[in-house]
Write a protein that holds these residues in place. Structure first.
Motif, mmCIF file in Angstrom:
data_model
loop_
_atom_site.group_PDB
_atom_site.id
_atom_site.type_symbol
_atom_site.label_atom_id
_atom_site.label_comp_id
_atom_site.label_asym_id
_atom_site.label_seq_id
_atom_site.Cartn_x
_atom_site.Cartn_y
_atom_site.Cartn_z
ATOM 1 N N ALA A 1 1.013 4.374 -3.046
ATOM 2 C CA ALA A 1 0.561 5.717 -2.643
ATOM 3 C C ALA A 1 0.765 6.764 -3.736
ATOM 4 O O ALA A 1 -0.053 7.677 -3.880
ATOM 5 C CB ALA A 1 1.257 6.144 -1.355
ATOM 6 N N SER A 2 1.805 6.618 -4.530
ATOM 7 C CA SER A 2 2.077 7.619 -5.575
ATOM 8 C C SER A 2 0.978 7.683 -6.630
ATOM 9 O O SER A 2 0.839 8.689 -7.322
ATOM 10 C CB SER A 2 3.421 7.344 -6.246
ATOM 11 O OG SER A 2 3.378 6.123 -6.955
ATOM 12 N N LEU A 3 0.177 6.622 -6.734
ATOM 13 C CA LEU A 3 -0.933 6.613 -7.698
ATOM 14 C C LEU A 3 -2.182 7.289 -7.152
ATOM 15 O O LEU A 3 -3.159 7.453 -7.875
ATOM 16 C CB LEU A 3 -1.270 5.177 -8.103
ATOM 17 C CG LEU A 3 -0.207 4.428 -8.884
ATOM 18 C CD1 LEU A 3 -0.674 3.003 -9.175
ATOM 19 C CD2 LEU A 3 0.137 5.144 -10.178
ATOM 20 N N ASP A 4 -2.166 7.640 -5.879
ATOM 21 C CA ASP A 4 -3.312 8.260 -5.209
ATOM 22 C C ASP A 4 -4.592 7.429 -5.376
ATOM 23 O O ASP A 4 -5.620 7.915 -5.843
ATOM 24 C CB ASP A 4 -3.524 9.686 -5.730
ATOM 25 C CG ASP A 4 -4.465 10.497 -4.841
ATOM 26 O OD1 ASP A 4 -4.611 10.156 -3.650
ATOM 27 O OD2 ASP A 4 -5.068 11.463 -5.351
ATOM 28 N N PRO A 5 -4.518 6.134 -4.988
ATOM 29 C CA PRO A 5 -5.704 5.279 -5.142
ATOM 30 C C PRO A 5 -6.808 5.694 -4.177
ATOM 31 O O PRO A 5 -6.547 6.315 -3.145
ATOM 32 C CB PRO A 5 -5.173 3.884 -4.785
ATOM 33 C CG PRO A 5 -4.032 4.149 -3.861
ATOM 34 C CD PRO A 5 -3.419 5.447 -4.334
ATOM 35 N N THR A 6 -8.030 5.320 -4.521
ATOM 36 C CA THR A 6 -9.135 5.543 -3.589
ATOM 37 C C THR A 6 -8.976 4.569 -2.425
ATOM 38 O O THR A 6 -8.236 3.583 -2.524
ATOM 39 C CB THR A 6 -10.496 5.301 -4.266
ATOM 40 O OG1 THR A 6 -10.589 3.918 -4.622
ATOM 41 C CG2 THR A 6 -10.693 6.198 -5.486
ATOM 42 N N SER B 1 -7.137 7.241 -12.500
ATOM 43 C CA SER B 1 -6.554 8.533 -12.169
ATOM 44 C C SER B 1 -7.637 9.444 -11.617
ATOM 45 O O SER B 1 -8.738 9.525 -12.158
ATOM 46 C CB SER B 1 -5.938 9.153 -13.431
ATOM 47 O OG SER B 1 -5.655 10.504 -13.220
ATOM 48 N N ARG B 2 -7.328 10.132 -10.536
ATOM 49 C CA ARG B 2 -8.306 11.063 -9.955
ATOM 50 C C ARG B 2 -8.656 12.149 -10.963
ATOM 51 O O ARG B 2 -9.778 12.595 -11.038
ATOM 52 C CB ARG B 2 -7.760 11.692 -8.671
ATOM 53 C CG ARG B 2 -7.438 10.713 -7.583
ATOM 54 C CD ARG B 2 -8.697 10.247 -6.869
ATOM 55 N NE ARG B 2 -8.321 9.332 -5.823
ATOM 56 C CZ ARG B 2 -8.467 9.589 -4.537
ATOM 57 N NH1 ARG B 2 -8.997 10.709 -4.129
ATOM 58 N NH2 ARG B 2 -8.100 8.691 -3.656
ATOM 59 N N ASN C 1 -12.386 13.101 -12.213
ATOM 60 C CA ASN C 1 -12.896 14.474 -12.151
ATOM 61 C C ASN C 1 -13.361 14.946 -13.504
ATOM 62 O O ASN C 1 -14.362 15.650 -13.625
ATOM 63 C CB ASN C 1 -11.834 15.413 -11.576
ATOM 64 C CG ASN C 1 -11.573 15.163 -10.104
ATOM 65 O OD1 ASN C 1 -12.394 14.583 -9.406
ATOM 66 N ND2 ASN C 1 -10.410 15.582 -9.633
ATOM 67 N N SER D 1 0.833 -1.208 0.000
ATOM 68 C CA SER D 1 0.000 0.000 0.000
ATOM 69 C C SER D 1 0.864 1.254 0.000
ATOM 70 O O SER D 1 0.530 2.238 -0.662
ATOM 71 C CB SER D 1 -0.992 0.002 1.160
ATOM 72 O OG SER D 1 -0.333 0.123 2.395
ATOM 73 N N GLU E 1 -9.984 1.132 -3.748
ATOM 74 C CA GLU E 1 -8.962 0.504 -4.583
ATOM 75 C C GLU E 1 -7.830 -0.056 -3.723
ATOM 76 O O GLU E 1 -7.397 -1.195 -3.911
ATOM 77 C CB GLU E 1 -8.384 1.515 -5.585
ATOM 78 C CG GLU E 1 -9.338 1.889 -6.694
ATOM 79 C CD GLU E 1 -8.863 3.072 -7.516
ATOM 80 O OE1 GLU E 1 -9.220 3.120 -8.714
ATOM 81 O OE2 GLU E 1 -8.154 3.966 -6.987
ATOM 82 N N LEU E 2 -7.382 0.742 -2.775
ATOM 83 C CA LEU E 2 -6.288 0.321 -1.908
ATOM 84 C C LEU E 2 -6.692 -0.869 -1.043
ATOM 85 O O LEU E 2 -5.937 -1.832 -0.910
ATOM 86 C CB LEU E 2 -5.833 1.496 -1.037
ATOM 87 C CG LEU E 2 -4.501 1.328 -0.331
ATOM 88 C CD1 LEU E 2 -3.392 0.995 -1.307
ATOM 89 C CD2 LEU E 2 -4.172 2.586 0.458
#
Length: 151
Positions: free
Chosen positions: A30-35, A141-142, A146, A26, A38-39
């Motif tokens: 973190a660099s992918l900024d998962p939800t 991707s966030r 968006n 995990s 998802e994590l």
């Protein structure tokens, strides 16, 4: 697709290290900024694969569990959990829900759980040489999310 980051990790097959594996993977993601979802899904799938190594591959001894993970530019995560344990004689049978070689205290749902949480699950095994479970999932991707929300 081009790899953007990679990591490798190994540890002894003790049940206490299952949590370590979850946390390490995990942190790497973190660099992918998962939800959170998802994590949680990926951590659960990793836990199931690591637990299989501990309970089944090295049932009668302590061995080494290997994890390698790659991140790709398209948001894919590929995680390989490998052991050098007893191997699986019939991978297809082992992947059937409720099948277990771990006794009555095991549910036999590990592979089914992995398959339900990941985009792809591949299992390669050779009796007496070990098993590799490859888990693959795309992290949205966030920015992409968006963009869709505003259309």
């Amino acid at each position: 697709m081009k790899k953007t980051n990679s990591m490798k990790l190994q540890f002894v097959s003790r049940s206490a290290n299952e949590g370590f594996a979850r946390t390490a993977v995990s942190g790497f993601l973190a660099s992918l900024d998962p939800t959170v979802e998802e994590l949680a899904d990926i951590k659960t799938a990793v836990s199931e694969a690591v637990t299989n190594c501990i309970v089944h591959a090295y049932a009668d001894r302590i061995g080494i569990v290997y994890i390698a993970a790659d991140l790709y530019a398209d948001g894919r995560v590929v995680i390989r959990i490998r052991d050098k344990g007893c191997g699986i004689p019939d991978v297809e049978k082992a992947m059937e829900p409720l099948f277990t070689t771990g006794g009555e205290d095991r549910a036999g749902l590990g592979f089914a759980v992995m398959q339900s949480l990941m985009d792809k699950v591949r299992v390669r095994s050779q009796v007496g040489k070990g098993t590799t479970v490859t888990l693959e999932r795309r992290i949205e991707s966030r920015g992409d999310q968006n963009d869709r929300d505003t259309e």
